[in-house]
Write an enzyme that holds these catalytic residues in place. Structure first.
Site, PDB file in Angstrom:
ATOM      1  N   SER A 175      -9.832   1.845   2.782  1.00 18.42           N
ATOM      2  CA  SER A 175      -8.965   2.608   1.923  1.00 18.42           C
ATOM      3  C   SER A 175      -7.977   1.771   1.122  1.00 18.42           C
ATOM      4  CB  SER A 175      -8.161   3.602   2.776  1.00 18.42           C
ATOM      5  OG  SER A 175      -7.274   2.922   3.651  1.00 18.42           O
ATOM      6  N   LYS A 222       0.861  -1.186   0.000  1.00 16.61           N
ATOM      7  CA  LYS A 222       0.000   0.000   0.000  1.00 16.61           C
ATOM      8  C   LYS A 222       0.902   1.243   0.000  1.00 16.61           C
ATOM      9  CE  LYS A 222      -3.857   1.835   2.820  1.00 16.61           C
ATOM     10  NZ  LYS A 222      -4.673   1.582   4.006  1.00 16.61           N
ATOM     11  N   SER A 246      -9.993  -0.677   6.940  1.00 20.48           N
ATOM     12  CA  SER A 246      -9.370  -0.612   5.621  1.00 20.48           C
ATOM     13  C   SER A 246      -8.765  -1.894   5.102  1.00 20.48           C
ATOM     14  CB  SER A 246      -8.248   0.419   5.643  1.00 20.48           C
ATOM     15  OG  SER A 246      -8.744   1.618   5.201  1.00 20.48           O
TER      16      SER A 246
HETATM   17  N1  GLN Z   1     -13.225   3.884   5.982  1.00 20.14           N
HETATM   18  C1  GLN Z   1     -12.638   4.342   7.204  1.00 20.14           C
HETATM   19  C2  GLN Z   1     -12.307   5.803   7.112  1.00 20.14           C
HETATM   20  O1  GLN Z   1     -12.613   6.373   6.120  1.00 20.14           O
HETATM   21  C3  GLN Z   1     -11.468   3.498   7.566  1.00 20.14           C
HETATM   22  C4  GLN Z   1     -10.264   3.822   6.802  1.00 20.14           C
HETATM   23  C5  GLN Z   1      -9.071   3.052   7.273  1.00 20.14           C
HETATM   24  O2  GLN Z   1      -9.190   2.063   7.984  1.00 20.14           O
HETATM   25  N2  GLN Z   1      -7.920   3.561   6.888  1.00 20.14           N
HETATM   26  O3  GLN Z   1     -11.752   6.384   7.977  1.00 20.14           O
END
Ligand code: GLN
Length: 477
Positions: free
Chosen positions: A150, A72, A174
């Site tokens: 994400s 990532k 995420s």
């Molecule tokens: N979807 C969540 C957010 O927007 C989690 C994102 C994540 O775990 N990086 O914060």
């Protein structure tokens, strides 16, 4: 050519049936064929060939020798750019390697590239990236679907067979939600199990590195490699890391599995409930005991998360001001102007929204009403889990409230997007480990994941239960 698992590819390599160079060339070809999915922010064939030369000199004892891994683009990588999918870091080249990626390199893996994500990991659809949306490889008939977020890029990379494993982060879901959307395995370990050193910070009390793979065994191999104590991260734990893959045991007879009533939310499809039901039945058939439980503060998890995470983000992202590194606005009139223009031009809409929310909840007058209160509720949510785990070994829930949705959906309303995290955020707030494995499909054939949670540092048992479930799920067989 498709390789099913890390151990399958490793055996071929050990028996000299394939070389590291051939593996690299196979994956370069696959990646070039799937360029339209926009999975990689950074992909450089020459860099892969350079790595091959080094890896070829390593002993075959290296567990991940020749294994193609996607990273990532939130992890600092010394020889590759690191952007966090943001314009503000577009040309940033770290001078050091993150703890987690260094461990993967030490074991001889091939980094095939850096994958796309929501900007600074804020999002649930990989559609807030400065580098464009990633398309879920399972999309059909000109209807591009979101890969989740994400970490959509690396879940998509595993699903599209562009690597055998991937590493990324989970702050509120995420890893688990994209795993569910793309039909792959994803584990977020206990907070502190993997060092955060060298990961661009989003919300430091929640950020945790983890892995994606095609099956549970591969996830266990990858996690045991990236876990471990690191004195450069003060929240990194010094627990002994078991060799998860060697201890995998699908015998779950007598284990107590909690089914929380709060995870039956309005509007959730019958198909998701059906998949949940199937997994419960399967565990029961294997001798596990099912217990109906309550996590009474779960209903506050989402608002709590969306106060704490933006608060921490607003502070972490203060460093991007155009002074030391990253993007700097052209021709500012003054120093203040430079800060203002750099941040307005460098950050995207969702990141700005989080910085505004975070600054607001931390400001004098609102701190007690929002931030402090959220911290107290966070403790109550964590206590719910501690209490349940005094007589349950695991909790079983759906991973996400829907299958992958169309890429252009939920764009107009951030709250709709935030609702995606409803099943993943509670475990993040409590710092406990969670895995998502594919366990069924919706009526359109899209994968639906099931989530297993357990108490802190109980990754081995999570792997065991997931291993037991995957044994009777046809996708793996
Ligand atoms: N979807 C969540 C957010 O927007 C989690 C994102 C994540 O775990 N990086 O914060």
């Amino acid at each position: 050519m498709e390789f099913k698992s890390i151990s399958q590819l490793k055996s071929l390599l050990d028996e000299n049936k394939i070389s590291v160079k051939e593996i690299a060339e196979t994956y370069i070809k696959k990646i070039n064929e799937k360029k339209d999915l926009n999975i990689f922010i950074y992909f450089n064939e020459d860099k892969i060939h350079d790595q091959v030369k080094e890896i070829e000199t390593l002993s075959n004892d290296k567990i991940l020798k020749g294994i193609p891994i996607a990273v990532k683009d939130l992890f600092c990588t010394k020889n590759m750019p690191t952007t966090a999918a943001s314009k503000i870091l577009e040309n940033f080249k770290p001078t050091y390697e993150s703890f987690v990626t260094q461990k993967l390199l030490n074991q001889g893996s091939i980094f095939v590239g850096k994958t796309n994500l929501d900007e600074f990991a804020m999002g649930s659809a990989t559609n807030t990236s400065y580098f464009g949306d990633t398309i879920n490889p399972l999309s059909k008939n000109n209807n591009p679907l979101a890969p989740g977020g994400s970490s959509g890029g690396w879940a998509a990379a595993v699903a599209a067979d562009l690597c055998l494993g991937a590493t990324g982060t989970d702050t509120g879901g995420s890893i688990r939600q994209p795993a569910s959307f793309c039909g792959v395995v994803g584990i977020k370990p206990t907070y502190g199990l993997c060092s955060r050193w060298g990961i661009a910070a989003f919300a430091s009390s929640l950020d945790q590195a983890g892995v994606f793979s095609k099956n549970v065994t591969d996830a266990s191999i990858l996690l045991e490699e990236i876990a471990g104590h690191d004195q450069r991260d003060s929240t990194s734990s010094d627990v002994t890391i078991p060799t998860f893959s060697k201890n995998l045991d699908s015998n779950i007879e007598g284990k107590v599995v909690g089914i929380p009533k709060e995870y039956t939310v309005d509007g959730i499809s019958d198909e998701i409930n059906g998949v949940w039901e199937d997994a419960i039945k399967s565990l029961e058939k294997k001798g596990a005991k099912i217990k109906h439980i309550s996590l009474p503060h779960t209903k506050y998890a989402l608002p709590t998360y969306y106060i704490i995470a933006p608060a921490e983000a607003s502070s972490n992202l203060a460093r991007y001001d155009g002074v030391k590194y990253g993007y700097r606005a052209k021709d500012p009139k003054s120093l203040d102007d430079m800060y203002e223009l750099t941040r307005s031009e460098g950050f995207g809409k969702e990141v700005k929204r989080r910085i505004l929310i975070g600054t607001y909840v931390l400001s004098a007058g609102y701190y007690d009403a929002y931030y402090l209160k959220a911290q107290k509720v966070r403790k109550l949510i964590a206590n719910d889990f501690i209490e349940v785990f005094s007589d349950c070994d695991f909790i079983l829930t759906p991973t996400a409230p829907s299958a992958a949705f169309p890429l252009n959906e939920k764009q107009d309303d951030p709250i709709k997007m935030y609702l995606n995290d409803v099943f993943t955020v509670p475990a993040s707030l409590a710092g406990i480990p969670g895995i998502s494995i594919p366990y069924g499909n919706d009526k359109n054939g899209l994968p639906l994941g099931i989530q297993l949670l357990s108490k802190h540092y109980n990754e081995q048992e999570i792997f065991n239960a997931a291993f037991a479930l995957e044994k009777d799920y046809e996708k793996f067989n």
